[in-house]
Design a protein around this motif. Structure first.
Motif, PDB file in Angstrom:
ATOM      1  N   LEU A  18       0.817  -1.211   0.000  1.00 51.73           N
ATOM      2  CA  LEU A  18       0.000   0.000   0.000  1.00 51.73           C
ATOM      3  C   LEU A  18       0.849   1.259   0.000  1.00 51.73           C
ATOM      4  CD1 LEU A  18      -2.625   1.578   0.314  1.00 51.73           C
ATOM      5  CD2 LEU A  18      -2.483   1.192   2.775  1.00 51.73           C
ATOM      6  N   TYR A  19       1.804   1.348   0.905  1.00 51.54           N
ATOM      7  CA  TYR A  19       2.529   2.596   1.061  1.00 51.54           C
ATOM      8  C   TYR A  19       3.439   2.925  -0.114  1.00 51.54           C
ATOM      9  CZ  TYR A  19       0.697   3.348   5.671  1.00 51.54           C
ATOM     10  OH  TYR A  19      -0.151   3.583   6.704  1.00 51.54           O
ATOM     11  N   PRO A  20       4.221   1.974  -0.666  1.00 49.35           N
ATOM     12  CA  PRO A  20       5.003   2.320  -1.843  1.00 49.35           C
ATOM     13  C   PRO A  20       4.146   2.831  -2.991  1.00 49.35           C
ATOM     14  CG  PRO A  20       5.777   0.249  -0.912  1.00 49.35           C
ATOM     15  CD  PRO A  20       4.532   0.611  -0.184  1.00 49.35           C
ATOM     16  N   THR A  21       2.955   2.283  -3.160  1.00 51.49           N
ATOM     17  CA  THR A  21       2.087   2.729  -4.248  1.00 51.49           C
ATOM     18  C   THR A  21       1.726   4.196  -4.099  1.00 51.49           C
ATOM     19  OG1 THR A  21       1.162   0.529  -4.426  1.00 51.49           O
ATOM     20  CG2 THR A  21      -0.105   2.314  -5.413  1.00 51.49           C
ATOM     21  N   LEU A  51      -4.281  21.296 -10.973  1.00 58.38           N
ATOM     22  CA  LEU A  51      -4.941  20.262 -10.180  1.00 58.38           C
ATOM     23  C   LEU A  51      -4.258  18.910 -10.373  1.00 58.38           C
ATOM     24  CD1 LEU A  51      -8.740  21.089 -10.635  1.00 58.38           C
ATOM     25  CD2 LEU A  51      -7.187  21.814  -8.836  1.00 58.38           C
ATOM     26  N   ARG A  52      -4.012  18.239  -9.264  1.00 58.18           N
ATOM     27  CA  ARG A  52      -3.386  16.921  -9.281  1.00 58.18           C
ATOM     28  C   ARG A  52      -4.262  15.978  -8.474  1.00 58.18           C
ATOM     29  NH1 ARG A  52       2.545  17.902  -7.014  1.00 58.18           N
ATOM     30  NH2 ARG A  52       2.688  15.690  -7.564  1.00 58.18           N
ATOM     31  N   LEU A  53      -4.613  14.869  -9.059  1.00 49.09           N
ATOM     32  CA  LEU A  53      -5.512  13.915  -8.409  1.00 49.09           C
ATOM     33  C   LEU A  53      -4.774  12.637  -8.048  1.00 49.09           C
ATOM     34  CD1 LEU A  53      -7.528  15.821 -10.023  1.00 49.09           C
ATOM     35  CD2 LEU A  53      -9.088  13.890  -9.991  1.00 49.09           C
ATOM     36  N   SER A  54      -5.116  12.091  -6.888  1.00 47.15           N
ATOM     37  CA  SER A  54      -4.611  10.795  -6.455  1.00 47.15           C
ATOM     38  C   SER A  54      -5.677  10.150  -5.575  1.00 47.15           C
ATOM     39  CB  SER A  54      -3.285  10.948  -5.688  1.00 47.15           C
ATOM     40  OG  SER A  54      -3.453  11.814  -4.577  1.00 47.15           O
ATOM     41  N   SER A  55      -5.433   8.946  -5.131  1.00 50.47           N
ATOM     42  CA  SER A  55      -6.373   8.243  -4.260  1.00 50.47           C
ATOM     43  C   SER A  55      -5.683   7.870  -2.957  1.00 50.47           C
ATOM     44  CB  SER A  55      -6.898   6.969  -4.940  1.00 50.47           C
ATOM     45  OG  SER A  55      -7.708   7.282  -6.048  1.00 50.47           O
ATOM     46  N   VAL A  56      -6.436   7.945  -1.884  1.00 48.01           N
ATOM     47  CA  VAL A  56      -5.941   7.545  -0.562  1.00 48.01           C
ATOM     48  C   VAL A  56      -6.946   6.582   0.041  1.00 48.01           C
ATOM     49  CG1 VAL A  56      -5.248   8.311   1.726  1.00 48.01           C
ATOM     50  CG2 VAL A  56      -4.801   9.773  -0.246  1.00 48.01           C
ATOM     51  N   GLY A  57      -6.462   5.450   0.518  1.00 49.49           N
ATOM     52  CA  GLY A  57      -7.330   4.453   1.127  1.00 49.49           C
ATOM     53  C   GLY A  57      -6.874   4.117   2.529  1.00 49.49           C
ATOM     54  N   PRO A  58      -7.523   3.176   3.184  1.00 49.08           N
ATOM     55  CA  PRO A  58      -7.128   2.786   4.545  1.00 49.08           C
ATOM     56  C   PRO A  58      -5.720   2.201   4.564  1.00 49.08           C
ATOM     57  CG  PRO A  58      -9.293   1.889   3.950  1.00 49.08           C
ATOM     58  CD  PRO A  58      -8.689   2.414   2.697  1.00 49.08           C
ATOM     59  N   GLY A  59      -5.024   2.388   5.680  1.00 45.34           N
ATOM     60  CA  GLY A  59      -3.691   1.810   5.820  1.00 45.34           C
ATOM     61  C   GLY A  59      -3.728   0.313   6.001  1.00 45.34           C
ATOM     62  N   ILE A 114     -15.761   2.832   5.349  1.00 44.84           N
ATOM     63  CA  ILE A 114     -16.987   2.851   4.551  1.00 44.84           C
ATOM     64  C   ILE A 114     -16.928   3.965   3.506  1.00 44.84           C
ATOM     65  CG2 ILE A 114     -19.503   3.224   4.665  1.00 44.84           C
ATOM     66  CD1 ILE A 114     -19.372   1.981   7.506  1.00 44.84           C
ATOM     67  N   THR A 115     -16.268   5.076   3.844  1.00 43.62           N
ATOM     68  CA  THR A 115     -16.164   6.200   2.903  1.00 43.62           C
ATOM     69  C   THR A 115     -15.312   5.859   1.697  1.00 43.62           C
ATOM     70  OG1 THR A 115     -14.230   7.173   4.009  1.00 43.62           O
ATOM     71  CG2 THR A 115     -16.404   7.839   4.814  1.00 43.62           C
ATOM     72  N   CYS A 116     -14.526   4.789   1.792  1.00 38.22           N
ATOM     73  CA  CYS A 116     -13.636   4.386   0.698  1.00 38.22           C
ATOM     74  C   CYS A 116     -14.283   3.366  -0.230  1.00 38.22           C
ATOM     75  CB  CYS A 116     -12.346   3.787   1.256  1.00 38.22           C
ATOM     76  SG  CYS A 116     -11.386   4.932   2.246  1.00 38.22           S
ATOM     77  N   GLY A 117     -15.524   3.007   0.052  1.00 39.91           N
ATOM     78  CA  GLY A 117     -16.201   2.002  -0.758  1.00 39.91           C
ATOM     79  C   GLY A 117     -16.807   2.586  -2.023  1.00 39.91           C
ATOM     80  N   ARG A 118     -17.503   1.722  -2.750  1.00 40.28           N
ATOM     81  CA  ARG A 118     -18.155   2.122  -3.995  1.00 40.28           C
ATOM     82  C   ARG A 118     -19.573   1.558  -4.011  1.00 40.28           C
ATOM     83  NH1 ARG A 118     -14.362   4.901  -3.720  1.00 40.28           N
ATOM     84  NH2 ARG A 118     -12.739   5.318  -5.290  1.00 40.28           N
ATOM     85  N   CYS A 132     -17.485  -2.262   0.573  1.00 40.20           N
ATOM     86  CA  CYS A 132     -16.324  -1.705   1.267  1.00 40.20           C
ATOM     87  C   CYS A 132     -15.056  -2.357   0.727  1.00 40.20           C
ATOM     88  CB  CYS A 132     -16.455  -1.911   2.767  1.00 40.20           C
ATOM     89  SG  CYS A 132     -17.929  -1.139   3.474  1.00 40.20           S
ATOM     90  N   ASN A 133     -14.611  -1.872  -0.441  1.00 43.66           N
ATOM     91  CA  ASN A 133     -13.512  -2.506  -1.175  1.00 43.66           C
ATOM     92  C   ASN A 133     -12.221  -1.702  -1.142  1.00 43.66           C
ATOM     93  OD1 ASN A 133     -14.303  -0.393  -2.790  1.00 43.66           O
ATOM     94  ND2 ASN A 133     -15.093  -1.667  -4.452  1.00 43.66           N
ATOM     95  N   ASP A 134     -12.142  -0.681  -0.268  1.00 44.97           N
ATOM     96  CA  ASP A 134     -10.900   0.085  -0.078  1.00 44.97           C
ATOM     97  C   ASP A 134     -10.440   0.814  -1.332  1.00 44.97           C
ATOM     98  OD1 ASP A 134     -10.886  -0.796   2.516  1.00 44.97           O
ATOM     99  OD2 ASP A 134      -9.371  -2.347   2.212  1.00 44.97           O
ATOM    100  N   CYS A 135     -11.342   1.165  -2.225  1.00 41.74           N
ATOM    101  CA  CYS A 135     -10.937   1.911  -3.422  1.00 41.74           C
ATOM    102  C   CYS A 135     -10.476   3.330  -3.090  1.00 41.74           C
ATOM    103  CB  CYS A 135     -12.091   1.974  -4.420  1.00 41.74           C
ATOM    104  SG  CYS A 135     -12.286   0.457  -5.369  1.00 41.74           S
ATOM    105  N   GLY A 136     -10.852   3.829  -1.941  1.00 45.76           N
ATOM    106  CA  GLY A 136     -10.291   5.083  -1.459  1.00 45.76           C
ATOM    107  C   GLY A 136     -11.122   6.313  -1.767  1.00 45.76           C
ATOM    108  N   ILE A 137     -10.724   7.411  -1.125  1.00 47.08           N
ATOM    109  CA  ILE A 137     -11.292   8.715  -1.441  1.00 47.08           C
ATOM    110  C   ILE A 137     -10.367   9.386  -2.449  1.00 47.08           C
ATOM    111  CG2 ILE A 137     -12.251   8.855   0.890  1.00 47.08           C
ATOM    112  CD1 ILE A 137     -10.167  11.071   1.445  1.00 47.08           C
ATOM    113  N   ARG A 138     -10.885  10.373  -3.156  1.00 49.11           N
ATOM    114  CA  ARG A 138     -10.066  11.076  -4.149  1.00 49.11           C
ATOM    115  C   ARG A 138      -9.435  12.301  -3.488  1.00 49.11           C
ATOM    116  NH1 ARG A 138      -9.769   7.823  -7.276  1.00 49.11           N
ATOM    117  NH2 ARG A 138     -11.312   7.976  -8.940  1.00 49.11           N
TER     118      ARG A 138
END
Length: 470
Positions: A18-21, A51-59, A114-118, A132-138
């Motif tokens: 997760l973290y290297p990504t 503007l630069r976009l990335s995703s952050v999910g649970p650790g 839950i906020t990271c789900g789809r 709840c699939n850890d896809c992350g927030i933007r």
């Protein structure tokens, strides 16, 4: 404008990967500032650029096949979105980097996974739920050539939308984030934090709790005190029975998988401040009711006058539920009441209106169960709205909008609004920070945010000027 990826970012095979990504996309506030001098790309609006976009999910990995069922009340809010913007001075963010922010977000999202789900739909019924699939927030980073103070001096509410990256859910539900967080660096070194939040996750009180807990993680305060939020299951829950249809929500045309409300007219948002002097004069006319009830009465009557023969006889009032005071709970838990006037509102006495609103708190007229039952009649597959089904007033006095701190400093301003409001309009009322140019330092002032049909805004401003409020 940077376009969103076409597929969710889900590399959460283990914490090791997760973290290297995500470190690849880390930057800090100073690196944003280093790019500040380069000419902005042509994006149609140059006030906020790069503007630069990335995703952050649970650790930590949430697990497989974790599902959060949406209640009928959640699904009533599916076409509504909440926006929040917090402004901070350069001193408040001294030494703070985007990497710090993202690292704190990793830990926060372990609890708020839950906020990271789809959104997905049940294959058998078509009812939406959250996977709840850890896809992350933007996570979005941007730059602005104005100072924070210059931005706050503007009267153009539409400018604030540039500080909140927003996309409606759909039409590809599995690829639509539920939360967007935008960090904008200003010329002075200050920042804004802009949050776009799908209302199906929870109300404005949930938004405030979410971002306040993030601030605690950045300060490393009570980082281990909040338990992870448990997903909701409705498998064995009996459907509520509705004695009557709710007044505070209405069914709308089916929207399919693009969760956007189709209004019958163009809506416009504007806001204004109420000073201590304004409130003193108003309450001297009305009597011993709360500031919120007084403001509601004033605006209800003013809007009734503007609508000329089509005055709103019914309003909806939303307040915090004192029985749901847990800062670690997400949900649509606010009290929702409908209030009906049996007289002409535009010609009524302010005291009569304010008393009607204030006394309503003592009556058993909370419509949450009615709304839940109405939505459940079709197993959550019918589309409803709440904000703007009637003229809607929302009390955010107790939302803790100024509990977020960076380096021990509170925001210069916290501003909330609602995206996708029905044609009847909505009004948000929330406090401004104590001592911010008020006549008597320490006494509360209020910011009033209104979303109304475009043709009514000019007339309402004229009415408010006659009342010496603008």
């Amino acid at each position: 404008m940077v376009s969103l990826p076409n597929s969710p970012r889900n590399t959460h095979k283990s914490n090791l990967f997760l973290y290297p990504t995500l470190i690849i996309i880390f930057s800090n506030l100073s690196s944003l500032k280093a790019n500040h001098g380069s000419p902005p790309p042509q994006q149609g609006h140059d006030l906020v650029y790069n503007l630069r976009l990335s995703s952050v999910g649970p650790g930590c990995v949430t697990g497989s096949d974790v599902i959060h069922d949406l209640s009928g009340l959640d699904l009533t809010m599916k076409l509504h979105y909440l926006k929040a913007v917090y402004f901070f001075s350069s001193h408040a963010v001294e030494g703070l980097t985007v990497m710090n922010m993202k690292e704190a977000m990793f830990y926060l999202l372990n609890d708020y996974y839950i906020t990271c789900g789809r959104i997905k739909r049940s294959e058998s019924s078509g009812r939406p739920y959250i996977k709840c699939n850890d896809c992350g927030i933007r996570f979005v980073e941007g730059v602005c050539d104005e100072t924070v103070d210059e931005w706050l001096e503007t009267d153009d509410d539409s400018k604030r939308n540039l500080l909140v990256y927003h996309r409606a859910i759909g039409p590809e539900l599995p690829f639509s984030p539920l939360v967007y967080l935008q960090v904008t660096l200003f010329k002075c070194g200050g920042i804004s934090l802009g949050l776009s939040w799908a209302h199906i996750l929870g109300d404005a009180f949930s938004v405030s709790n979410f971002i306040n807990n993030w601030g605690q993680h950045m300060a490393k305060v009570n980082v281990n005190s909040s338990p992870a939020l448990a997903p909701r299951s409705l498998t064995n829950t009996a459907k509520p029975e509705a004695p009557s249809e709710p007044l505070s929500a209405k069914q709308v045309n089916h929207v399919g998988d693009l969760w956007v409300l189709a209004n019958n007219c163009k809506m416009e948002t504007f806001s204004f401040n109420l000073t201590t002097k304004h409130l003193s004069n108003l309450q001297a006319k009305i009597g011993s009711v709360s500031a919120f009830d007084s403001i509601c009465a004033l605006l209800w009557r003013a809007i009734a006058k503007v609508r000329e023969g089509f005055e709103p006889q019914i309003i909806t009032v939303c307040r915090k539920d004192p029985c749901h005071d847990d800062s670690n709970v997400l949900g649509n838990n606010q009290i929702i009441r409908s209030i009906k006037a049996s007289f002409l509102v535009g010609e009524s006495d302010l005291n009569k209106l304010a008393t009607l609103i204030a006394n309503d708190q003592d009556q058993v007229c909370d419509e949450r169960n009615k709304i839940e039952a109405a939505v459940e009649k079709d197993n959550g597959c019918t589309d409803y709205i709440m904000y703007g089904s009637n003229l809607t007033f929302v009390n955010l006095e107790n939302a803790g909008l100024y509990e977020l701190e960076l380096n021990g400093e509170k925001p210069k301003l916290a501003y909330y609004s609602i995206q996708c409001v029905g044609d009847e309009g909505a009004v948000l009322i929330f406090p401004l920070p104590h001592g911010s140019a008020a006549e008597n330092e320490g006494e509360p002032r209020y910011l009033v945010n209104l979303t109304l049909p475009e043709g009514q805004v000019f007339k309402l401003k004229a009415e408010l000027k006659r009342a010496a409020l603008l």
